[in-house]
Scaffold this motif. Structure first.
Motif, PDB file in Angstrom:
ATOM      1  N   GLY A 221       0.792  -1.053  -0.127  1.00  0.00           N
ATOM      2  CA  GLY A 221       0.035   0.103  -0.176  1.00  0.00           C
ATOM      3  C   GLY A 221       1.041   1.308   0.204  1.00  0.00           C
ATOM      4  N   PRO A 222       0.173   2.325   0.382  1.00  0.00           N
ATOM      5  CA  PRO A 222       1.120   3.738   0.445  1.00  0.00           C
ATOM      6  C   PRO A 222       2.370   3.760   1.483  1.00  0.00           C
ATOM      7  CG  PRO A 222      -1.289   3.942   0.997  1.00  0.00           C
ATOM      8  CD  PRO A 222      -1.055   2.423   0.820  1.00  0.00           C
ATOM      9  N   LEU A 223       3.459   3.990   0.829  1.00  0.00           N
ATOM     10  CA  LEU A 223       4.750   4.133   1.586  1.00  0.00           C
ATOM     11  C   LEU A 223       4.658   5.013   2.654  1.00  0.00           C
ATOM     12  CD1 LEU A 223       7.039   4.122  -1.556  1.00  0.00           C
ATOM     13  CD2 LEU A 223       6.467   2.088  -0.345  1.00  0.00           C
ATOM     14  N   LEU A 224       5.231   4.561   3.709  1.00  0.00           N
ATOM     15  CA  LEU A 224       5.404   5.391   4.830  1.00  0.00           C
ATOM     16  C   LEU A 224       6.708   6.131   5.071  1.00  0.00           C
ATOM     17  CD1 LEU A 224       3.378   3.074   7.271  1.00  0.00           C
ATOM     18  CD2 LEU A 224       2.669   4.960   6.085  1.00  0.00           C
ATOM     19  N   ARG A 225       6.940   7.274   5.243  1.00  0.00           N
ATOM     20  CA  ARG A 225       8.258   8.023   5.024  1.00  0.00           C
ATOM     21  C   ARG A 225       8.633   8.345   6.681  1.00  0.00           C
ATOM     22  NH1 ARG A 225       9.259   9.137  -0.230  1.00  0.00           N
ATOM     23  NH2 ARG A 225       7.566   9.343  -1.649  1.00  0.00           N
ATOM     24  N   HIS A 226       9.945   7.772   6.553  1.00  0.00           N
ATOM     25  CA  HIS A 226      10.342   8.285   7.982  1.00  0.00           C
ATOM     26  C   HIS A 226      11.000   9.897   7.854  1.00  0.00           C
ATOM     27  CE1 HIS A 226      11.067   4.068   7.364  1.00  0.00           C
ATOM     28  NE2 HIS A 226      11.035   3.859   8.622  1.00  0.00           N
ATOM     29  N   ARG A 227      10.987  10.468   9.109  1.00  0.00           N
ATOM     30  CA  ARG A 227      11.479  11.603   9.057  1.00  0.00           C
ATOM     31  C   ARG A 227      13.255  11.656   8.783  1.00  0.00           C
ATOM     32  NH1 ARG A 227       9.780  14.165  14.676  1.00  0.00           N
ATOM     33  NH2 ARG A 227      11.461  15.530  14.222  1.00  0.00           N
ATOM     34  N   PRO A 228      13.537  12.481   8.015  1.00  0.00           N
ATOM     35  CA  PRO A 228      14.931  12.481   7.751  1.00  0.00           C
ATOM     36  C   PRO A 228      15.855  12.595   8.811  1.00  0.00           C
ATOM     37  CG  PRO A 228      13.752  14.037   6.178  1.00  0.00           C
ATOM     38  CD  PRO A 228      13.030  13.536   7.238  1.00  0.00           C
ATOM     39  N   ASP A 229      15.407  13.367   9.810  1.00  0.00           N
ATOM     40  CA  ASP A 229      16.310  13.749  11.143  1.00  0.00           C
ATOM     41  C   ASP A 229      16.289  12.391  12.297  1.00  0.00           C
ATOM     42  OD1 ASP A 229      13.528  14.312  11.483  1.00  0.00           O
ATOM     43  OD2 ASP A 229      13.961  15.449  13.454  1.00  0.00           O
ATOM     44  N   LYS A 230      15.410  11.586  11.904  1.00  0.00           N
ATOM     45  CA  LYS A 230      15.228  10.363  12.686  1.00  0.00           C
ATOM     46  C   LYS A 230      15.959   8.954  12.073  1.00  0.00           C
ATOM     47  CE  LYS A 230      12.773  11.526  16.215  1.00  0.00           C
ATOM     48  NZ  LYS A 230      13.035  11.643  17.735  1.00  0.00           N
ATOM     49  N   GLY A 231      15.648   8.976  10.736  1.00  0.00           N
ATOM     50  CA  GLY A 231      16.159   7.810   9.706  1.00  0.00           C
ATOM     51  C   GLY A 231      15.165   6.666  10.087  1.00  0.00           C
ATOM     52  N   ALA A 232      15.624   5.829   9.161  1.00  0.00           N
ATOM     53  CA  ALA A 232      14.759   4.460   9.237  1.00  0.00           C
ATOM     54  C   ALA A 232      15.292   3.277  10.156  1.00  0.00           C
ATOM     55  CB  ALA A 232      14.778   3.934   7.709  1.00  0.00           C
ATOM     56  N   GLU A 233      16.145   3.643  10.954  1.00  0.00           N
ATOM     57  CA  GLU A 233      16.798   2.425  11.969  1.00  0.00           C
ATOM     58  C   GLU A 233      16.661   3.091  13.358  1.00  0.00           C
ATOM     59  OE1 GLU A 233      20.364   0.926  10.735  1.00  0.00           O
ATOM     60  OE2 GLU A 233      19.695  -0.123   8.856  1.00  0.00           O
ATOM     61  N   ILE A 234      16.498   2.107  14.325  1.00  0.00           N
ATOM     62  CA  ILE A 234      16.576   2.345  15.948  1.00  0.00           C
ATOM     63  C   ILE A 234      17.719   1.565  16.408  1.00  0.00           C
ATOM     64  CG2 ILE A 234      14.437   3.359  15.779  1.00  0.00           C
ATOM     65  CD1 ILE A 234      13.417   0.616  17.355  1.00  0.00           C
ATOM     66  N   THR A 235      18.135   1.802  17.559  1.00  0.00           N
ATOM     67  CA  THR A 235      18.647   1.068  18.364  1.00  0.00           C
ATOM     68  C   THR A 235      17.740  -0.204  18.853  1.00  0.00           C
ATOM     69  OG1 THR A 235      20.172   2.720  19.389  1.00  0.00           O
ATOM     70  CG2 THR A 235      19.919   0.364  20.424  1.00  0.00           C
ATOM     71  N   SER A 236      18.180  -1.569  18.464  1.00  0.00           N
ATOM     72  CA  SER A 236      17.232  -2.565  18.691  1.00  0.00           C
ATOM     73  C   SER A 236      16.810  -2.780  19.871  1.00  0.00           C
ATOM     74  CB  SER A 236      18.060  -3.811  18.478  1.00  0.00           C
ATOM     75  OG  SER A 236      18.342  -4.213  16.815  1.00  0.00           O
ATOM     76  N   ASP A 237      15.291  -2.854  20.073  1.00  0.00           N
ATOM     77  CA  ASP A 237      14.617  -2.949  21.250  1.00  0.00           C
ATOM     78  C   ASP A 237      13.469  -4.019  21.128  1.00  0.00           C
ATOM     79  OD1 ASP A 237      12.672  -1.650  19.739  1.00  0.00           O
ATOM     80  OD2 ASP A 237      12.390   0.049  21.273  1.00  0.00           O
ATOM     81  N   ALA A 238      12.877  -4.238  22.166  1.00  0.00           N
ATOM     82  CA  ALA A 238      12.037  -5.254  22.359  1.00  0.00           C
ATOM     83  C   ALA A 238      10.803  -4.990  21.193  1.00  0.00           C
ATOM     84  CB  ALA A 238      11.284  -5.317  23.587  1.00  0.00           C
ATOM     85  N   THR A 239      10.083  -6.118  20.865  1.00  0.00           N
ATOM     86  CA  THR A 239       9.004  -6.265  20.061  1.00  0.00           C
ATOM     87  C   THR A 239       8.100  -7.154  20.498  1.00  0.00           C
ATOM     88  OG1 THR A 239      10.027  -7.995  18.471  1.00  0.00           O
ATOM     89  CG2 THR A 239      10.437  -6.058  17.837  1.00  0.00           C
ATOM     90  N   VAL A 240       6.884  -7.212  20.193  1.00  0.00           N
ATOM     91  CA  VAL A 240       5.659  -8.116  20.650  1.00  0.00           C
ATOM     92  C   VAL A 240       5.042  -8.468  19.436  1.00  0.00           C
ATOM     93  CG1 VAL A 240       5.870  -7.363  22.982  1.00  0.00           C
ATOM     94  CG2 VAL A 240       4.286  -6.281  21.002  1.00  0.00           C
ATOM     95  N   PRO A 241       4.146  -9.746  19.439  1.00  0.00           N
ATOM     96  CA  PRO A 241       3.147  -9.991  18.369  1.00  0.00           C
ATOM     97  C   PRO A 241       2.072  -8.697  18.331  1.00  0.00           C
ATOM     98  CG  PRO A 241       3.562 -11.808  19.778  1.00  0.00           C
ATOM     99  CD  PRO A 241       4.169 -10.610  20.421  1.00  0.00           C
ATOM    100  N   GLY A 242       2.030  -8.289  17.041  1.00  0.00           N
ATOM    101  CA  GLY A 242       1.327  -6.909  16.766  1.00  0.00           C
ATOM    102  C   GLY A 242       2.003  -5.844  16.490  1.00  0.00           C
ATOM    103  N   SER A 243       3.327  -5.734  16.860  1.00  0.00           N
ATOM    104  CA  SER A 243       4.249  -4.762  16.517  1.00  0.00           C
ATOM    105  C   SER A 243       4.316  -4.294  14.956  1.00  0.00           C
ATOM    106  CB  SER A 243       5.751  -4.898  16.732  1.00  0.00           C
ATOM    107  OG  SER A 243       5.792  -5.104  18.427  1.00  0.00           O
ATOM    108  N   ILE A 244       4.065  -3.270  14.449  1.00  0.00           N
ATOM    109  CA  ILE A 244       4.046  -3.085  13.150  1.00  0.00           C
ATOM    110  C   ILE A 244       5.476  -2.215  12.867  1.00  0.00           C
ATOM    111  CG2 ILE A 244       3.061  -1.739  11.205  1.00  0.00           C
ATOM    112  CD1 ILE A 244       0.322  -2.007  12.754  1.00  0.00           C
ATOM    113  N   GLN A 245       6.456  -3.043  12.260  1.00  0.00           N
ATOM    114  CA  GLN A 245       7.664  -2.284  11.869  1.00  0.00           C
ATOM    115  C   GLN A 245       7.537  -1.543  10.494  1.00  0.00           C
ATOM    116  OE1 GLN A 245      10.333  -5.684  12.322  1.00  0.00           O
ATOM    117  NE2 GLN A 245      11.083  -4.603  14.148  1.00  0.00           N
ATOM    118  N   VAL A 246       8.344  -0.722  10.224  1.00  0.00           N
ATOM    119  CA  VAL A 246       8.417  -0.016   9.026  1.00  0.00           C
ATOM    120  C   VAL A 246       9.810  -0.141   8.370  1.00  0.00           C
ATOM    121  CG1 VAL A 246       7.873   1.687   7.393  1.00  0.00           C
ATOM    122  CG2 VAL A 246       6.245   1.194   9.425  1.00  0.00           C
TER     123      VAL A 246
END
Length: 359
Positions: A221-246
């Motif tokens: 579907g529609p592409l979701l754009r990350h904020r340039p000042d934040k970027g497309a990655e984070i320091t790995s942290d916890a996920t759960v069933p239902g987490s929506i990663q982009v």
């Protein structure tokens, strides 16, 4: 008395699942378990099993099983029909019921309709537990039959049929799985996305991609754009069933029962527990819309879903085949109302006392 059920054909990704192994994510062990735990509980309730008993979960169609030397008591839940093949003419049976499979008979499960998942529960199934659960987590070789998906030739130990076929008497045709938007709680990294992307996420329609398994579901579907000042990655942290990663390409991925326990992509939202099963069983090509709610509303939705499921389980009753005698209806009907008293004038209807008396 024990019995054996043989897997004739495992179809697509058939596996042993129960309600999973909670409490181990801190050790890197996903919960696993049924993609639609409510359907697993219903199938087990149709047999009188414990609701957390293991059952066979299959994706798409193609699962076939055969009773060997003794009759087997089984039940199935999900939007699919099945066919029993034996010495006589094949007979079709609908889901949301239990069934006796006679020795030598084969049950062929059809392709699920409106969804991609079905369940086959077995009375008295015996499967070893690993870390407190029989659920198969194939990526780590945990649970099930030696930690693997089911394959043709596998045999399951169960108890022999002892009578009592039952059916889900109401809501046999459940609402379409895509009937309402999937509710989410925004975050924990929704600040990584610009306002138009959040708006698109909550207003546009997505489609379930063919790239969907027990670990996760990619959406087109529609592409979701990350904020340039934040970027497309984070320091790995916890996920759960239902987490929506982009990830960086901009298309969301919803983590499901076998999803990893940590990840380095921003999570725009989390699907609430009441709606995750409905999303998890959607088939490729089905449309998904999201709507945001509060944590308090999500907790209320979980309680409402549990109450509805318990009501459905309470409404399971004896099965009456088409054209057969519905004993339950006879038990509750007033079969003697309106009889004629020959002593009444002009043949008028009069009540007759049929209560039991001591002579």
């Amino acid at each position: 008395m024990s019995a054996l059920l043989e897997i004739v054909s495992a179809g697509a990704m058939a596996s042993i699942q129960d309600l999973g192994r909670p409490g181990l994510r801190r050790l890197g062990v996903p919960r696993a378990g049924a993609l639609e735990p409510g359907w697993l509980r219903l199938a087990n309730a149709l047999l009188g099993n414990a609701q957390d008993a293991p059952a066979i979960e299959f994706l798409a169609g193609g699962l076939s099983v055969r009773a060997l030397a003794s009759p087997v008591h089984l039940a199935f839940s999900g939007h699919f029909s099945a066919e029993v093949v034996g010495a006589g003419e094949p007979r079709r049976v609908d889901s949301w019921r239990s069934l006796m499979l006679a020795p030598g008979e084969t049950l062929r499960c059809g392709m699920p309709v409106q969804c991609r998942v079905g369940y086959l529960a077995l009375a008295g199934i015996r499967v070893p537990r690993v870390l407190g659960s029989a659920s198969t987590y194939a990526r780590a070789g945990l649970g099930g039959l030696d930690g693997r998906l089911l394959a043709a030739g596998a045999r399951l130990s169960v108890v022999a049929y002892s009578g009592g076929e039952r059916i889900l008497r109401t809501l046999r045709t459940l609402p379409p799985v895509e009937a309402a938007p999937i509710r989410v709680v925004l975050g924990p990294q929704d600040d990584y996305f610009d306002a138009p992307s959040i708006e698109h996420f909550l207003s546009a329609a997505y489609q379930v991609s063919p790239a969907a398994d027990r670990m996760g579901m990619r959406l087109d579907g529609p592409l979701l754009r990350h904020r340039p000042d934040k970027g497309a990655e984070i320091t790995s942290d916890a996920t759960v069933p239902g987490s929506i990663q982009v990830p960086g390409q901009g298309l969301p991925i919803v983590l499901l029962a076998d999803g990893q326990t940590a990840g380095g992509y921003p999570k725009i939202a989390t699907v609430i527990s009441a709606d995750l099963p409905r999303l998890a069983v959607m088939a490729p090509g089905q449309r998904v819309r999201f709507t945001a709610i509060s944590v308090a509303a999500a907790e209320l939705a979980a309680r409402v879903r549990e109450a509805a499921l318990r009501a459905m389980i309470a409404d399971i009753g004896p099965l009456a085949e088409p054209g057969g005698v519905d004993l339950q209806a006879i038990y509750v009907a007033n079969l003697v109302s309106g009889v004629v008293d020959a002593r009444a004038v002009d043949g008028a209807v009069a009540p007759i006392d049929i209560s039991l008396r001591e002579e």
